[in-house]
Design a protein around this motif. Structure first.
Motif, mmCIF file in Angstrom:
data_model
loop_
_atom_site.group_PDB
_atom_site.id
_atom_site.type_symbol
_atom_site.label_atom_id
_atom_site.label_comp_id
_atom_site.label_asym_id
_atom_site.label_seq_id
_atom_site.Cartn_x
_atom_site.Cartn_y
_atom_site.Cartn_z
ATOM 1 N N GLY A 67 27.128 1.245 42.530
ATOM 2 C CA GLY A 67 26.838 0.728 43.866
ATOM 3 C C GLY A 67 27.399 -0.657 44.129
ATOM 4 N N ASP A 68 27.828 -1.355 43.083
ATOM 5 C CA ASP A 68 28.373 -2.707 43.268
ATOM 6 C C ASP A 68 29.863 -2.694 43.608
ATOM 7 O OD1 ASP A 68 25.965 -3.876 42.813
ATOM 8 O OD2 ASP A 68 26.423 -4.644 40.799
ATOM 9 N N GLY A 69 30.523 -1.568 43.466
ATOM 10 C CA GLY A 69 31.977 -1.551 43.629
ATOM 11 C C GLY A 69 32.446 -0.554 44.666
ATOM 12 N N CYS A 70 33.641 -0.063 44.487
ATOM 13 C CA CYS A 70 34.284 0.759 45.516
ATOM 14 C C CYS A 70 34.359 2.241 45.164
ATOM 15 C CB CYS A 70 35.682 0.211 45.794
ATOM 16 S SG CYS A 70 36.770 0.283 44.363
ATOM 17 N N VAL A 71 33.736 2.653 44.062
ATOM 18 C CA VAL A 71 33.831 4.069 43.687
ATOM 19 C C VAL A 71 32.751 4.884 44.389
ATOM 20 C CG1 VAL A 71 33.757 5.730 41.801
ATOM 21 C CG2 VAL A 71 34.826 3.495 41.450
ATOM 22 N N ASP A 72 33.171 5.972 44.979
ATOM 23 C CA ASP A 72 32.252 6.873 45.659
ATOM 24 C C ASP A 72 31.712 7.856 44.621
ATOM 25 O OD1 ASP A 72 30.979 8.804 47.168
ATOM 26 O OD2 ASP A 72 32.506 8.823 48.746
ATOM 27 N N MET A 73 30.507 7.564 44.093
ATOM 28 C CA MET A 73 29.931 8.370 43.009
ATOM 29 C C MET A 73 29.616 9.787 43.481
ATOM 30 S SD MET A 73 29.900 6.327 40.431
ATOM 31 C CE MET A 73 30.383 4.581 40.394
ATOM 32 N N ARG A 74 29.160 9.891 44.719
ATOM 33 C CA ARG A 74 28.793 11.204 45.221
ATOM 34 C C ARG A 74 30.025 12.101 45.338
ATOM 35 N NH1 ARG A 74 23.833 11.887 47.700
ATOM 36 N NH2 ARG A 74 23.864 9.660 48.162
ATOM 37 N N TRP A 75 31.111 11.501 45.787
ATOM 38 C CA TRP A 75 32.392 12.230 45.886
ATOM 39 C C TRP A 75 32.753 12.825 44.526
ATOM 40 C CZ3 TRP A 75 37.250 12.083 43.701
ATOM 41 C CH2 TRP A 75 38.331 12.617 44.419
ATOM 42 N N PHE A 76 32.650 12.018 43.486
ATOM 43 C CA PHE A 76 32.958 12.499 42.135
ATOM 44 C C PHE A 76 31.970 13.582 41.702
ATOM 45 C CE2 PHE A 76 36.011 9.141 41.238
ATOM 46 C CZ PHE A 76 36.803 9.715 40.260
ATOM 47 N N ARG A 77 30.674 13.312 41.911
ATOM 48 C CA ARG A 77 29.670 14.240 41.451
ATOM 49 C C ARG A 77 29.838 15.598 42.121
ATOM 50 N NH1 ARG A 77 23.587 14.961 41.733
ATOM 51 N NH2 ARG A 77 23.469 17.030 40.834
ATOM 52 N N GLU A 78 30.141 15.566 43.419
ATOM 53 C CA GLU A 78 30.328 16.831 44.126
ATOM 54 C C GLU A 78 31.486 17.636 43.542
ATOM 55 O OE1 GLU A 78 28.510 15.345 48.423
ATOM 56 O OE2 GLU A 78 30.673 15.708 48.225
ATOM 57 N N ARG A 79 32.579 16.935 43.210
ATOM 58 C CA ARG A 79 33.738 17.633 42.649
ATOM 59 C C ARG A 79 33.475 18.148 41.236
ATOM 60 N NH1 ARG A 79 34.527 15.351 46.812
ATOM 61 N NH2 ARG A 79 36.147 15.965 48.286
ATOM 62 N N VAL A 80 32.783 17.339 40.460
ATOM 63 C CA VAL A 80 32.474 17.760 39.091
ATOM 64 C C VAL A 80 31.482 18.929 39.118
ATOM 65 C CG1 VAL A 80 31.396 17.000 36.934
ATOM 66 C CG2 VAL A 80 33.083 15.534 38.069
ATOM 67 N N ASP A 81 30.503 18.853 40.002
ATOM 68 C CA ASP A 81 29.569 19.977 40.159
ATOM 69 C C ASP A 81 30.306 21.238 40.614
ATOM 70 O OD1 ASP A 81 27.401 18.514 39.400
ATOM 71 O OD2 ASP A 81 26.419 18.476 41.364
ATOM 72 N N ALA A 82 31.160 21.071 41.627
ATOM 73 C CA ALA A 82 31.889 22.232 42.157
ATOM 74 C C ALA A 82 32.787 22.851 41.087
ATOM 75 C CB ALA A 82 32.724 21.820 43.371
ATOM 76 N N ALA A 83 33.188 22.039 40.114
ATOM 77 C CA ALA A 83 34.020 22.544 39.025
ATOM 78 C C ALA A 83 33.180 23.259 37.969
ATOM 79 C CB ALA A 83 34.814 21.400 38.392
ATOM 80 N N GLY A 84 31.864 23.293 38.190
ATOM 81 C CA GLY A 84 31.018 24.077 37.309
ATOM 82 C C GLY A 84 30.306 23.297 36.217
ATOM 83 N N TYR A 85 30.421 21.980 36.256
ATOM 84 C CA TYR A 85 29.758 21.178 35.224
ATOM 85 C C TYR A 85 28.279 21.021 35.565
ATOM 86 C CZ TYR A 85 28.574 17.221 32.202
ATOM 87 O OH TYR A 85 27.994 16.409 31.269
ATOM 88 N N THR A 86 27.428 21.303 34.610
ATOM 89 C CA THR A 86 25.983 21.226 34.857
ATOM 90 C C THR A 86 25.279 20.309 33.859
ATOM 91 O OG1 THR A 86 25.647 23.161 33.435
ATOM 92 C CG2 THR A 86 25.876 23.574 35.808
ATOM 93 N N GLY A 87 26.059 19.573 33.067
ATOM 94 C CA GLY A 87 25.493 18.773 31.977
ATOM 95 C C GLY A 87 25.015 17.395 32.415
ATOM 96 N N PRO A 88 24.713 16.564 31.448
ATOM 97 C CA PRO A 88 24.229 15.211 31.709
ATOM 98 C C PRO A 88 25.265 14.360 32.454
ATOM 99 C CG PRO A 88 23.979 15.786 29.373
ATOM 100 C CD PRO A 88 24.796 16.859 30.000
ATOM 101 N N ILE A 89 24.778 13.401 33.196
ATOM 102 C CA ILE A 89 25.639 12.416 33.866
ATOM 103 C C ILE A 89 25.243 11.056 33.290
ATOM 104 C CG2 ILE A 89 26.429 11.474 36.059
ATOM 105 C CD1 ILE A 89 25.380 14.019 37.425
ATOM 106 N N GLU A 90 26.189 10.486 32.576
ATOM 107 C CA GLU A 90 25.881 9.324 31.745
ATOM 108 C C GLU A 90 26.376 8.051 32.433
ATOM 109 O OE1 GLU A 90 26.669 10.401 27.503
ATOM 110 O OE2 GLU A 90 27.473 8.381 27.413
ATOM 111 N N VAL A 91 25.540 7.048 32.490
ATOM 112 C CA VAL A 91 25.982 5.762 33.037
ATOM 113 C C VAL A 91 26.352 4.852 31.872
ATOM 114 C CG1 VAL A 91 25.409 3.748 34.422
ATOM 115 C CG2 VAL A 91 24.558 6.012 35.096
#
Lengths: 278, 278
Positions: free
Chosen positions: A227-251
């Motif tokens: 949230g402090d920078g310019c990366v759209d986390m939701r954009w990434f998460r949606e694509r990774v989810d759509a690609a079938g990944y269901t595992g942990p999301i690590e910060v």
């Protein structure tokens, strides 16, 4: 309110916390997953760590890290293979199925227009030697592309495309990739590459960090809080989810300012930022 | 021994030298080309600079820099277009046919998975407005891809491929690209993209700097002296030559250590390093 189920805290984000303090803080915040690093695990003892983590009901999303497979000399190559076999054993001991690989930079003095490609070739050869060992032990090797600013000194694998090329000769259940927002956000091919990685069943872990500037000296500890920078986390998460990944999301954050603060406070903040962004 | 004929010294490499000192040092070393920057030129006066440089028989390989065309608001966009028209006029006054464009980063607060692509779209729109003005004055706009570590704050154009896509709608004699080793050396597609840029007649300038680590804070002043890092200058030069480029080869270094030294000594060293590497 418990942390989101898929949330995992990478140990480096709060490296100021000892392993027992980290485990306790996870319990208080309802965090059920941790990503661990070999150095602090070695310090506390792999068996003791495994016992501590298992006793608290935590699962270990990843172990960071193996890799550094670009040595051009026989001795360096032998040492690297030994070290990676040890890392695979540690992953087994900790009960995680995923070893993250930071594959290594250019050898000292390397200066050749084809040096990057040659170094990637040596990584491929090293993987061929490690894969049977990893497969027998049920450990997946997750090649992590690092941002091109690390190409000379840390990782000659700069794009998800290159990571997938390296993984291609091997079974997806043993060799895959790490999708890390910090390293990949700039790449105009990343959406396609995530889809391809998912179709191949090769997304073995998904890590988050935000991109903030100015970068600090050495650029390693510039990973920003979500949230402090310019990366759209939701954009990434949606694509990774759509690609079938269901595992942990690590910060996974390396950040001097965060490390200077109270570790429990940083962990609580990270959970909240994750919830808001994802 | 005179400097190689195609060698050009970018003014920033020896910014500790005043314009008259730079011109004198070039005379002593047989350097016949310089790349200039707008700020020191403005300080000395564009007409005075032109007179000084022309009087010494120096040709101006490039003017750095126009660009910063990613503003999303009308006022910012209007200011950017005005500034770029002024830069084109300055190029004409200095007698150079090439204005280097650093195209700009993400607008403040921009956080959107499509933000980079949208910003590149705005650059394309701005180019469409600038091209007639540049073409009438015989000035070529050389889009410079910057290393991905600058993608958020300085330049959303990170690869030669993206620069060529931006240039594609316009005549090659007006819009082309800057090939800079520092920004492009990590990219596994760069050889193909250089060939494509050459085939399209779009290589408008070729700049050299070496890649060294650790990067300094802010990463802007980390460009290494030729030969100090891992970039194979000859590899690049051969590909750029094979692509049909016959123009100046400019050495552009931003480096605090070099700036702290005697400027004439740095210039002499740069000529020698160029000769050895190229």
């Amino acid at each position: 309110m418990s942390a989101p189920e898929r949330f995992s805290i990478n140990q480096m984000t709060v490296k100021q916390l000892s392993l027992p303090d980290l485990v306790e803080a996870c319990g208080e915040l309802g965090v059920s997953r941790v990503g661990l690093w070999r150095e602090p695990v070695a310090e506390y003892g792999p068996e003791a760590t495994a016992k501590l983590v298992r006793g608290a009901g935590l699962s270990v999303s990843t172990l960071c890290r193996g890799g550094f497979l670009t040595a051009a000399d026989t001795a360096g190559r032998t040492r690297a293979l030994e070290d990676n076999r040890a890392a695979i054993d540690e992953a087994v001991a900790l009960g995680t199925d995923t070893l993250v690989l930071v594959c290594g930079g250019l050898p000292e003095g390397s200066r050749d227009g084809e040096a990057l490609a040659a170094a990637r070739g040596r990584i491929g050869e090293a993987l061929a030697e490690l894969v049977p060992y990893a497969a027998e032990r049920g450990v997946r090797l997750a090649i992590e592309p690092l941002h091109p600013m690390f190409a000379s000194d840390r990782c000659v694998v700069s794009t998800l495309d290159q990571a997938l090329e390296l993984a291609a000769p091997f079974p997806a259940e043993t060799v895959g990739v790490t999708v890390d927002t910090y390293h990949l956000w700039w790449d105009d091919r990343v959406a396609d590459d995530i889809a391809r990685a998912g179709a191949e069943g090769r997304i073995h872990t998904f890590q988050l960090a935000d991109w903030i500037t100015p970068l600090p000296a050495g650029v390693l500890t510039g990973r920003g809080q979500i949230g402090d920078g310019c990366v759209d986390m939701r954009w990434f998460r949606e694509r990774v989810d759509a690609a079938g990944y269901t595992g942990p999301i690590e910060v996974e954050l390396f950040n001097d300012d965060l490390w200077a603060r109270d570790g429990r406070e940083v962990l609580a903040e990270t959970v909240e930022r994750f919830r808001a962004a994802i």
